[in-house]
Design an enzyme around this catalytic site. Structure first.
Site, mmCIF file in Angstrom:
data_model
loop_
_atom_site.group_PDB
_atom_site.id
_atom_site.type_symbol
_atom_site.label_atom_id
_atom_site.label_comp_id
_atom_site.label_asym_id
_atom_site.label_seq_id
_atom_site.Cartn_x
_atom_site.Cartn_y
_atom_site.Cartn_z
ATOM 1 N N ASP A 37 -12.383 -9.157 3.995
ATOM 2 C CA ASP A 37 -13.659 -9.125 3.272
ATOM 3 C C ASP A 37 -14.273 -10.518 3.235
ATOM 4 O OD1 ASP A 37 -13.579 -6.412 2.653
ATOM 5 O OD2 ASP A 37 -14.229 -6.749 0.569
ATOM 6 N N ASP A 62 -3.254 -18.009 0.041
ATOM 7 C CA ASP A 62 -4.268 -18.613 -0.830
ATOM 8 C C ASP A 62 -4.984 -19.755 -0.100
ATOM 9 O OD1 ASP A 62 -1.866 -20.018 -0.855
ATOM 10 O OD2 ASP A 62 -1.963 -20.578 -2.973
ATOM 11 N N LYS A 75 2.820 -15.292 1.806
ATOM 12 C CA LYS A 75 3.131 -16.099 0.620
ATOM 13 C C LYS A 75 4.635 -16.355 0.635
ATOM 14 C CE LYS A 75 1.232 -17.211 -2.763
ATOM 15 N NZ LYS A 75 0.805 -18.611 -3.136
ATOM 16 N N TYR A 91 0.821 -1.215 0.000
ATOM 17 C CA TYR A 91 0.000 0.000 0.000
ATOM 18 C C TYR A 91 0.855 1.265 0.000
ATOM 19 C CZ TYR A 91 -4.728 -1.869 0.670
ATOM 20 O OH TYR A 91 -5.939 -2.467 0.509
ATOM 21 N N ASP A 121 -6.451 -7.108 3.781
ATOM 22 C CA ASP A 121 -7.576 -6.457 3.098
ATOM 23 C C ASP A 121 -8.472 -7.513 2.459
ATOM 24 O OD1 ASP A 121 -9.066 -4.270 1.989
ATOM 25 O OD2 ASP A 121 -8.073 -4.666 0.071
HETATM 26 C C1 IPM Z 1 -10.537 -1.361 3.670
HETATM 27 C C2 IPM Z 1 -10.748 -0.699 2.340
HETATM 28 C C3 IPM Z 1 -9.596 0.271 2.091
HETATM 29 C C4 IPM Z 1 -8.338 -0.546 1.975
HETATM 30 C C5 IPM Z 1 -9.778 1.213 0.887
HETATM 31 C C6 IPM Z 1 -11.040 2.023 0.977
HETATM 32 C C7 IPM Z 1 -8.585 2.122 0.702
HETATM 33 O O1 IPM Z 1 -10.889 -1.649 1.345
HETATM 34 O O2 IPM Z 1 -10.425 -0.646 4.684
HETATM 35 O O3 IPM Z 1 -10.519 -2.591 3.721
HETATM 36 O O4 IPM Z 1 -8.025 -1.082 0.907
HETATM 37 O O5 IPM Z 1 -7.643 -0.661 2.988
HETATM 38 MG MG MG Z 2 -10.996 -3.661 2.073
#
Ligand code: IPM
Ligand code: MG
Length: 373
Positions: free
Chosen positions: A259, A231, A198, A147, A255
């Site tokens: 999710d 993975d 990884k 990042y 990240d």
């Molecule tokens: C998160 C989001 C952020 C990230 C974006 C909005 C920059 O996806 O907080 O998970 O990638 O960290």
């Molecule tokens: Mg995210």
């Protein structure tokens, strides 16, 4: 309830874009509840971030708001982004607002719990028996890795074609401090940490393994440390998520995996997060709390978004910034009871439950808080 009124707690509220303002409005009602009931007082200041700040000031986060964030005891953040600002140059994108906050506040440890509320075990896309009772914690490194690594950018080559570059880079110190946070947390849970990388293809992943093992052997011998490739971890999360206690991983993998973990809980609309800096000698640390879901422009302004991730983020603030575990549990229990009553926003609706608006969910949580306090 103990009377913890007194010291003012400075909270900077940045609602942002899309559904941010709607979910924040319901969360502010919860904050006001604590004030009205004289349980705890908060000094709340509101500011702009993301597209909202771009429209007003031409940047996704002004220096003044950045300074206010650093001066606050905690930041409560909504969400940023939307189609309106998508064509802006990279440095002006709404997302730069949250990335700048994370970097300049040095919020290196991002705690993303995935907890399945009993009433929602059926709302997950996985079989209820796989997720019922799930309680795992992803600790994502938040201020390093690809990042922020250099070199980065898009360059034009002599032949006129373009080349895009981003760099995964971690120092031992950056890995060590986040692994320590994970091990500390594990001690208060089931004492198991899984480091995810990884290492089979990335040298930096091998370094993560070395450092994690060293930290564990030196200071956390009571914590069980294991390793997994990222993975495989994605696969294991949907195959058998209850095998995990604490997962610690890099910025990018965290990240993606968070999710994935969020969906185990039924909806991205349920997942709170805390982003923490290093604790000072007085035990205080910079902190920002935000729902994991984004600005959801498609449903913004319709009063249908789920405010629970934002409300639960405030509960995390109570626990991690203000040492108010009892009050945090009060909020979490109110959410649990609201769900048990069958009250649902559209994202977690089930065949036997009723649909409420964002505000309606806020009403129910407030009512349950009133009953318990
Ligand atoms: C998160 C989001 C952020 C990230 C974006 C909005 C920059 O996806 O907080 O998970 O990638 O960290
Ligand atoms: Mg995210």
């Amino acid at each position: 309830m103990p009377q913890t009124r007194g010291s003012n707690r400075k909270v900077l509220v940045l609602a942002g874009d899309g559904i941010g303002p709607e979910i924040m409005r319901q969360t502010l009602r919860v904050i006001e509840f604590f004030d009205h009931r004289h349980i705890a007082s908060f000094e709340v200041t509101e500011g702009l971030v993301g597209g909202a700040a771009l429209d007003e000031h031409g940047v996704p986060l002004t220096d003044e708001t950045m300074a206010a964030a650093v001066a606050s005891d905690a930041v409560l953040f909504g969400a940023v982004g939307g189609a309106k600002w998508d064509s802006l140059p990279f440095e002006l994108r709404p997302e730069r607002g949250i990335l700048r906050l994370r970097k300049e506040m040095d919020l290196f440890a991002n705690l993303r719990p995935a907890v399945v509320f009993d009433a929602l075990a059926d709302a997950s896309s996985l079989k209820p028996e796989l997720v019922a009772g799930l309680d795992l914690m992803i600790v994502r490194e938040l201020t390093g890795g690809i990042y922020f690594g250099a070199p980065r950018g898009v360059e034009t080559l002599p032949d006129g074609s373009r080349r895009g570059v981003n760099t995964e880079v971690y120092t031992e110190a950056e890995i060590e401090r986040v692994v320590r946070v994970a091990c500390d947390l594990a001690r208060k849970r089931r004492a198991r940490v899984c480091e995810v990388d990884k290492a089979n293809v990335m040298e930096s992943g091998g370094l993560w393994r070395d450092v994690a093992q060293r930290v564990r052997d030196a200071d956390f011998r009571d914590v069980e440390l294991s390793f997994m490739y990222a993975d495989n971890c994605a696969m294991q999360l949907v195959r058998s998520p209850k095998q995990f206690d604490v997962i610690v991983t890099s910025n990018l993998f965290g990240d993606l995996l968070s999710d994935c973990a969020a969906m185990l809980t039924g909806s991205l609309g349920m997942l709170p997060s805390a982003s923490l800096g290093q604790a000072g000698t007085d035990g205080r640390r910079r902190a920002l709390y935000e729902p994991v879901h984004g600005s959801a422009p498609d449903i913004a302004g319709k009063d249908v978004a789920n405010p629970l991730a934002c409300i639960l983020s405030f509960a995390m603030m109570l626990r991690y910034s203000f040492d108010m575990a009892e009050e945090a549990a009060l909020v979490e229990d109110a959410v649990r009871r609201a769900l048990a009553l069958g009250v649902r926003t559209g994202d977690i609706i089930q065949s036997n439950t009723g649909r409420v608006s964002t505000r309606g969910m806020g009403d129910t949580v407030l009512r349950e808080l009133e009953k318990a306090a």
